[in-house]
Design a protein around this motif. Sequence first.
Motif, PDB file in Angstrom:
ATOM      1  N   TYR A   1       2.464  11.187  -5.612  1.00 56.55           N
ATOM      2  CA  TYR A   1       2.556  12.455  -4.839  1.00 56.55           C
ATOM      3  C   TYR A   1       4.412  13.270  -5.642  1.00 56.55           C
ATOM      4  CZ  TYR A   1       3.228  13.469  -0.746  1.00 56.55           C
ATOM      5  OH  TYR A   1       4.203  13.956   0.441  1.00 56.55           O
TER       6      TYR A   1
ATOM      7  N   GLU B   1       1.160  -1.117  -0.158  1.00 62.16           N
ATOM      8  CA  GLU B   1      -0.170   0.124  -0.141  1.00 62.16           C
ATOM      9  C   GLU B   1       0.847   1.374   0.351  1.00 62.16           C
ATOM     10  OE1 GLU B   1      -2.973  -0.332   3.249  1.00 62.16           O
ATOM     11  OE2 GLU B   1      -3.006  -2.270   3.407  1.00 62.16           O
ATOM     12  N   HIS B   2       0.807   2.376  -0.936  1.00 63.54           N
ATOM     13  CA  HIS B   2       1.625   3.024  -1.335  1.00 63.54           C
ATOM     14  C   HIS B   2       1.287   4.022  -1.523  1.00 63.54           C
ATOM     15  CE1 HIS B   2       2.598   1.219  -5.008  1.00 63.54           C
ATOM     16  NE2 HIS B   2       2.807   2.341  -5.670  1.00 63.54           N
ATOM     17  N   THR B   3       1.248   5.630  -1.242  1.00 58.82           N
ATOM     18  CA  THR B   3       0.762   6.547  -2.437  1.00 58.82           C
ATOM     19  C   THR B   3       1.990   7.725  -2.817  1.00 58.82           C
ATOM     20  OG1 THR B   3      -1.201   6.801  -0.636  1.00 58.82           O
ATOM     21  CG2 THR B   3      -0.368   8.661  -1.991  1.00 58.82           C
TER      22      THR B   3
END
Length: 155
Positions: free
Chosen positions: A23, A19-21
């Motif tokens: 940006y 799980e990662h974001t």
Amino acid sequence: MSAQLRDTAGELGMLLWREHTLYRERSGSVVIRGAHVERWISLSPTGGRDQVLIRAGRILDGGTTAPARSEAVASLALGTAELATVCRRLLADTAAGPAPRQERRRSGRAKKAKAAGRTRKPVRGSRHTGLLSWLIILAVAAVVAVYVRNLALWL
């Protein structure tokens, strides 16, 4: 360069965390944020050709990011697996460091001082008289002694 950096960061994010974001910051760097492990990785372009500055840090309570604890420069030509190895090493260095210090509650006076842009005075390490103070005391004592001697000669 920014498109290549974003693609590489996307691949790294999938290799590092389930799980990662991902940006992009205004400075042109790409951040991979793993909220479940409370860590982040930043990839920034450097002045060198195909080189990237990799920085790693922690995510504090409330979701804010702490300053980077470790960083390294690597080449994008290495490949994703090698870059992931570098990132894992930086994340291990980040985890090995001391826990981030929690912000203490500030008193009203400290809040006002911070808002006014003033800093608190540093705490003195020792209360002993320093060498310069002793020299000044000796000089004043010598001047007094010379005055008393000259006064005694006149009497």
